[in-house]
Design a protein around this motif. Structure first.
Motif, PDB file in Angstrom:
ATOM      1  N   ILE A  93       3.741  -7.983  -5.794  1.00 32.01           N
ATOM      2  CA  ILE A  93       2.607  -8.681  -5.199  1.00 32.01           C
ATOM      3  C   ILE A  93       1.564  -7.662  -4.770  1.00 32.01           C
ATOM      4  CG2 ILE A  93       3.360  -8.667  -2.787  1.00 32.01           C
ATOM      5  CD1 ILE A  93       2.501 -11.660  -2.708  1.00 32.01           C
ATOM      6  N   SER A  94       0.307  -8.089  -4.664  1.00 28.27           N
ATOM      7  CA  SER A  94      -0.732  -7.154  -4.263  1.00 28.27           C
ATOM      8  C   SER A  94      -1.885  -7.905  -3.612  1.00 28.27           C
ATOM      9  CB  SER A  94      -1.253  -6.359  -5.477  1.00 28.27           C
ATOM     10  OG  SER A  94      -1.850  -7.237  -6.419  1.00 28.27           O
ATOM     11  N   GLY A  95      -2.737  -7.145  -2.912  1.00 31.59           N
ATOM     12  CA  GLY A  95      -3.942  -7.707  -2.310  1.00 31.59           C
ATOM     13  C   GLY A  95      -3.653  -8.581  -1.099  1.00 31.59           C
ATOM     14  N   THR A  96      -4.630  -9.416  -0.779  1.00 26.52           N
ATOM     15  CA  THR A  96      -4.506 -10.258   0.412  1.00 26.52           C
ATOM     16  C   THR A  96      -3.385 -11.282   0.276  1.00 26.52           C
ATOM     17  OG1 THR A  96      -6.189 -11.757  -0.483  1.00 26.52           O
ATOM     18  CG2 THR A  96      -6.944 -10.023   1.023  1.00 26.52           C
ATOM     19  N   LYS A  97      -2.970 -11.574  -0.954  1.00 34.72           N
ATOM     20  CA  LYS A  97      -1.853 -12.496  -1.133  1.00 34.72           C
ATOM     21  C   LYS A  97      -0.589 -11.930  -0.500  1.00 34.72           C
ATOM     22  CE  LYS A  97       0.549 -15.257  -4.593  1.00 34.72           C
ATOM     23  NZ  LYS A  97       0.701 -15.580  -6.033  1.00 34.72           N
ATOM     24  N   ALA A  98      -0.451 -10.589  -0.518  1.00 36.42           N
ATOM     25  CA  ALA A  98       0.701  -9.959   0.132  1.00 36.42           C
ATOM     26  C   ALA A  98       0.670 -10.222   1.636  1.00 36.42           C
ATOM     27  CB  ALA A  98       0.708  -8.461  -0.159  1.00 36.42           C
ATOM     28  N   VAL A  99      -0.534 -10.168   2.218  1.00 38.94           N
ATOM     29  CA  VAL A  99      -0.666 -10.397   3.658  1.00 38.94           C
ATOM     30  C   VAL A  99      -0.292 -11.831   4.010  1.00 38.94           C
ATOM     31  CG1 VAL A  99      -2.228 -10.350   5.631  1.00 38.94           C
ATOM     32  CG2 VAL A  99      -2.457  -8.635   3.813  1.00 38.94           C
ATOM     33  N   THR A 100      -0.872 -12.791   3.294  1.00 37.71           N
ATOM     34  CA  THR A 100      -0.608 -14.198   3.615  1.00 37.71           C
ATOM     35  C   THR A 100       0.860 -14.550   3.409  1.00 37.71           C
ATOM     36  OG1 THR A 100      -1.268 -14.820   1.355  1.00 37.71           O
ATOM     37  CG2 THR A 100      -2.955 -14.905   3.086  1.00 37.71           C
ATOM     38  N   THR A 101       1.480 -13.946   2.403  1.00 35.65           N
ATOM     39  CA  THR A 101       2.896 -14.225   2.159  1.00 35.65           C
ATOM     40  C   THR A 101       3.764 -13.674   3.279  1.00 35.65           C
ATOM     41  OG1 THR A 101       2.516 -14.154  -0.239  1.00 35.65           O
ATOM     42  CG2 THR A 101       4.792 -13.963   0.526  1.00 35.65           C
ATOM     43  N   VAL A 102       3.470 -12.451   3.698  1.00 36.13           N
ATOM     44  CA  VAL A 102       4.241 -11.851   4.789  1.00 36.13           C
ATOM     45  C   VAL A 102       4.031 -12.626   6.086  1.00 36.13           C
ATOM     46  CG1 VAL A 102       4.427  -9.811   6.270  1.00 36.13           C
ATOM     47  CG2 VAL A 102       4.374  -9.554   3.783  1.00 36.13           C
ATOM     48  N   ARG A 103       2.796 -13.068   6.336  1.00 27.24           N
ATOM     49  CA  ARG A 103       2.524 -13.848   7.547  1.00 27.24           C
ATOM     50  C   ARG A 103       3.287 -15.180   7.527  1.00 27.24           C
ATOM     51  NH1 ARG A 103       0.593 -12.371  12.227  1.00 27.24           N
ATOM     52  NH2 ARG A 103      -0.728 -14.208  12.456  1.00 27.24           N
ATOM     53  N   LEU A 153       8.197  -6.823  -1.959  1.00 25.75           N
ATOM     54  CA  LEU A 153       8.136  -8.011  -1.111  1.00 25.75           C
ATOM     55  C   LEU A 153       9.470  -8.744  -1.099  1.00 25.75           C
ATOM     56  CD1 LEU A 153       6.465 -10.016   0.586  1.00 25.75           C
ATOM     57  CD2 LEU A 153       5.961 -11.220  -1.549  1.00 25.75           C
ATOM     58  N   ASP A 154      10.139  -8.779  -2.225  1.00 21.32           N
ATOM     59  CA  ASP A 154      11.418  -9.458  -2.313  1.00 21.32           C
ATOM     60  C   ASP A 154      12.437  -8.804  -1.376  1.00 21.32           C
ATOM     61  OD1 ASP A 154      13.067 -11.536  -3.578  1.00 21.32           O
ATOM     62  OD2 ASP A 154      14.189  -9.837  -4.378  1.00 21.32           O
ATOM     63  N   GLU A 155      12.466  -7.480  -1.347  1.00 26.43           N
ATOM     64  CA  GLU A 155      13.377  -6.776  -0.438  1.00 26.43           C
ATOM     65  C   GLU A 155      12.979  -7.024   1.019  1.00 26.43           C
ATOM     66  OE1 GLU A 155      13.526  -2.670  -1.381  1.00 26.43           O
ATOM     67  OE2 GLU A 155      14.426  -2.960  -3.369  1.00 26.43           O
ATOM     68  N   ALA A 156      11.669  -7.064   1.283  1.00 26.83           N
ATOM     69  CA  ALA A 156      11.192  -7.329   2.647  1.00 26.83           C
ATOM     70  C   ALA A 156      11.591  -8.735   3.095  1.00 26.83           C
ATOM     71  CB  ALA A 156       9.683  -7.159   2.713  1.00 26.83           C
ATOM     72  N   ARG A 157      11.494  -9.686   2.176  1.00 28.06           N
ATOM     73  CA  ARG A 157      11.874 -11.061   2.494  1.00 28.06           C
ATOM     74  C   ARG A 157      13.348 -11.125   2.901  1.00 28.06           C
ATOM     75  NH1 ARG A 157      10.523 -13.116  -1.854  1.00 28.06           N
ATOM     76  NH2 ARG A 157       8.579 -14.207  -1.294  1.00 28.06           N
ATOM     77  N   THR A 158      14.191 -10.441   2.170  1.00 22.68           N
ATOM     78  CA  THR A 158      15.625 -10.413   2.504  1.00 22.68           C
ATOM     79  C   THR A 158      15.848  -9.785   3.874  1.00 22.68           C
ATOM     80  OG1 THR A 158      16.199 -10.245   0.160  1.00 22.68           O
ATOM     81  CG2 THR A 158      17.882  -9.599   1.757  1.00 22.68           C
ATOM     82  N   GLU A 159      15.134  -8.706   4.163  1.00 26.01           N
ATOM     83  CA  GLU A 159      15.299  -8.032   5.450  1.00 26.01           C
ATOM     84  C   GLU A 159      14.865  -8.924   6.610  1.00 26.01           C
ATOM     85  OE1 GLU A 159      16.468  -5.503   8.157  1.00 26.01           O
ATOM     86  OE2 GLU A 159      16.754  -5.143   6.006  1.00 26.01           O
ATOM     87  N   VAL A 205       1.264  -7.373  11.707  1.00 26.44           N
ATOM     88  CA  VAL A 205       1.149  -6.838  10.346  1.00 26.44           C
ATOM     89  C   VAL A 205       0.007  -5.824  10.312  1.00 26.44           C
ATOM     90  CG1 VAL A 205       0.704  -7.358   7.924  1.00 26.44           C
ATOM     91  CG2 VAL A 205       2.035  -8.975   9.320  1.00 26.44           C
ATOM     92  N   ILE A 206       0.324  -4.595   9.917  1.00 23.28           N
ATOM     93  CA  ILE A 206      -0.676  -3.540   9.749  1.00 23.28           C
ATOM     94  C   ILE A 206      -0.692  -3.157   8.277  1.00 23.28           C
ATOM     95  CG2 ILE A 206      -1.386  -1.210  10.398  1.00 23.28           C
ATOM     96  CD1 ILE A 206       0.210  -1.586  12.996  1.00 23.28           C
ATOM     97  N   VAL A 207      -1.864  -3.252   7.675  1.00 19.43           N
ATOM     98  CA  VAL A 207      -1.996  -3.000   6.238  1.00 19.43           C
ATOM     99  C   VAL A 207      -2.313  -1.529   6.001  1.00 19.43           C
ATOM    100  CG1 VAL A 207      -3.520  -3.428   4.281  1.00 19.43           C
ATOM    101  CG2 VAL A 207      -2.612  -5.342   5.587  1.00 19.43           C
ATOM    102  N   LEU A 208      -1.714  -0.964   4.951  1.00 13.93           N
ATOM    103  CA  LEU A 208      -1.972   0.412   4.521  1.00 13.93           C
ATOM    104  C   LEU A 208      -2.835   0.351   3.263  1.00 13.93           C
ATOM    105  CD1 LEU A 208       1.641   1.846   4.946  1.00 13.93           C
ATOM    106  CD2 LEU A 208      -0.222   1.863   6.617  1.00 13.93           C
ATOM    107  N   THR A 209      -4.034   0.907   3.339  1.00  9.12           N
ATOM    108  CA  THR A 209      -4.960   0.857   2.205  1.00  9.12           C
ATOM    109  C   THR A 209      -5.225   2.267   1.678  1.00  9.12           C
ATOM    110  OG1 THR A 209      -6.999   1.099   3.492  1.00  9.12           O
ATOM    111  CG2 THR A 209      -6.070  -1.122   3.294  1.00  9.12           C
ATOM    112  N   GLY A 210      -5.781   2.360   0.452  1.00  4.21           N
ATOM    113  CA  GLY A 210      -6.144   3.640  -0.140  1.00  4.21           C
ATOM    114  C   GLY A 210      -7.546   4.062   0.252  1.00  4.21           C
ATOM    115  N   LEU A 211      -7.890   5.316  -0.011  1.00 10.71           N
ATOM    116  CA  LEU A 211      -9.207   5.860   0.334  1.00 10.71           C
ATOM    117  C   LEU A 211     -10.335   5.130  -0.385  1.00 10.71           C
ATOM    118  CD1 LEU A 211      -8.351   9.673   0.270  1.00 10.71           C
ATOM    119  CD2 LEU A 211      -8.890   8.302   2.282  1.00 10.71           C
TER     120      LEU A 211
END
Length: 391
Positions: free
Chosen positions: A71-81, A47-53, A89-95
């Motif tokens: 960071i992980s979970g929905t907190k990652a989504v709200t932070t990016v938003r 997330l830190d690298e994404a923030r810089t970008e 924002v498109i989330v990539l989830t596991g099986l």
């Protein structure tokens, strides 16, 4: 949009992939190659690298892994938003994360994809629709902001540009108002007219500064003036009361206001002026137009309780007009000539215009003054013209 080597313009997507697993990142890149979309892919692992970008420039779509090192979970989504509120924002989830995608969309993501169950066609549709929805949300938010801005200015307009309270006199009232800021509908200037006990009272004022604080204070002063005039207050007493209100309402802001008070007695054919840091009005007769000379006093709020505003009584002709205005009309540039237009330039401009009804004449005068200025100086502008023709 991105320009191709041939010069044509095609839709292209700038995509930020935030994924710390190199294998998953490679799979996403290969799938994107198979979608047929034009894209530029930027891969970051935290997330830190994404923030810089994101500080370097906007992106169209963010593909976000929900499990990052920082960071992980929905907190990652709200932070990016929060970092990119108008980006898809498109989330990539596991099986094994059946509920994660739904939770991510509830947190603000446009869509989600399950790793291992994505093909090129699904990825293409998901990216295109997510970007479209995000753009629609952005346009809707901007439209809402414009609507709220217009509603706020409409409320200010009712305060700054009231309907004159007129009695039975034959005095014609014409007003014009223009804000200095291009994005604003109103500024800090104000005007009003009230006829009471056979006398016509008028005010034109200018609050220092621009923006909502100046406009709000202008509304307060205009309403206070009308209320005080209807309550029987006049001249110096009226100005002292207005100054007390200004000092109370401005708080810690360094705002002050100039104003010109005028009382027109049509039966006695006189105009009584009180100037508080303001210039005198213009008198127009069959012989031409000139500035009325009057005693000047200090602007309201500059030195509270020091103001000593003296009246000036001026005889009036049977027919003519008085024009009160704020300095937005005279402080613009005087065309190719050096310096500001000032009062002398305004008088020359008035004499050059052909005769017309009051409304048309004011429109032409303001248009010519703005043409000479050519956008080099911006200030709020308020003009009040009173015309009479005694029998």
């Amino acid at each position: 949009m991105t320009e191709t080597r041939t010069g044509s313009v095609e839709t292209a997507y700038r995509i930020l992939l935030v994924e710390d697993d190199e294998g998953d990142a490679l799979i996403v890149e290969e799938l994107l190659e198979d979608t047929g979309l034009r894209f530029e892919l930027i891969t970051r692992t935290s997330l830190d690298e994404a923030r810089t970008e994101l500080t370097r420039g906007p992106v169209d779509c963010i593909l976000l892994d929900l499990h990052l090192p920082d960071i992980s979970g929905t907190k990652a989504v709200t932070t990016v938003r929060d970092l990119a509120p108008h980006t898809a924002v498109i989330v990539l989830t596991g099986l094994s994360e059946a509920q994660a995608g739904t939770d991510a969309m509830a947190a603000g993501a446009q869509d989600y994809l399950v790793k291992g169950k994505v093909d090129a066609d699904l990825l293409r549709r998901t990216v295109r629709y997510a970007v479209y929805r995000s753009e629609t949300e952005r346009v809707s938010a901007e439209a809402q902001a414009v609507r709220l801005h217009a509603e706020e200015n409409a409320r200010l307009e009712r305060g700054l540009l009231p309907q004159p309270i007129l009695g039975t006199s034959a005095i014609a009232v014409t007003t014009r108002y223009l804000p200095g800021a291009k994005s604003a509908l109103l500024g800090g200037d104000f005007l009003d007219v009230v006829e009471e006990d056979g006398l016509l009272h008028a005010v034109v004022g200018d609050v220092s500064g621009h923006g909502p604080d100046a406009a709000a204070l202008g509304v307060c002063l205009r309403i206070a003036w009308r209320s005080l005039v209807l309550g029987g207050h006049r001249g110096t007493e009226l100005l002292h009361l207005m100054e007390r209100l200004l000092v109370a309402e401005r708080g810690s802001l360094p705002l002050f206001a100039t104003c010109a008070l005028l009382t027109l007695d049509q039966n006695a054919r006189t105009a009584t002026l009180h100037l508080a840091g303001h210039h005198g009005p213009l008198l127009t007769t069959s012989r031409g137009t000139h500035e009325l000379r009057a005693t000047h006093g200090i602007a309201l709020g500059v030195a509270p309780e020091v103001g000593n505003w003296q009246p000036t009584v001026i005889p009036l002709p049977r027919s003519g007009s008085l024009t009160l205005y704020t300095d937005g009309l005279t402080e613009g540039h005087n065309g190719a000539a050096p310096g500001r237009l000032e009062v002398d330039g305004l008088l020359t401009l008035i004499e050059s215009l052909p005769p017309a009804d009051p409304a048309t004449f004011l429109d032409r005068l303001i248009e010519e003054a703005q043409t000479l200025n050519a956008g080099r100086h911006t200030d709020d502008l308020a003009v009040l013209r009173l015309d009479w023709d005694a029998p």
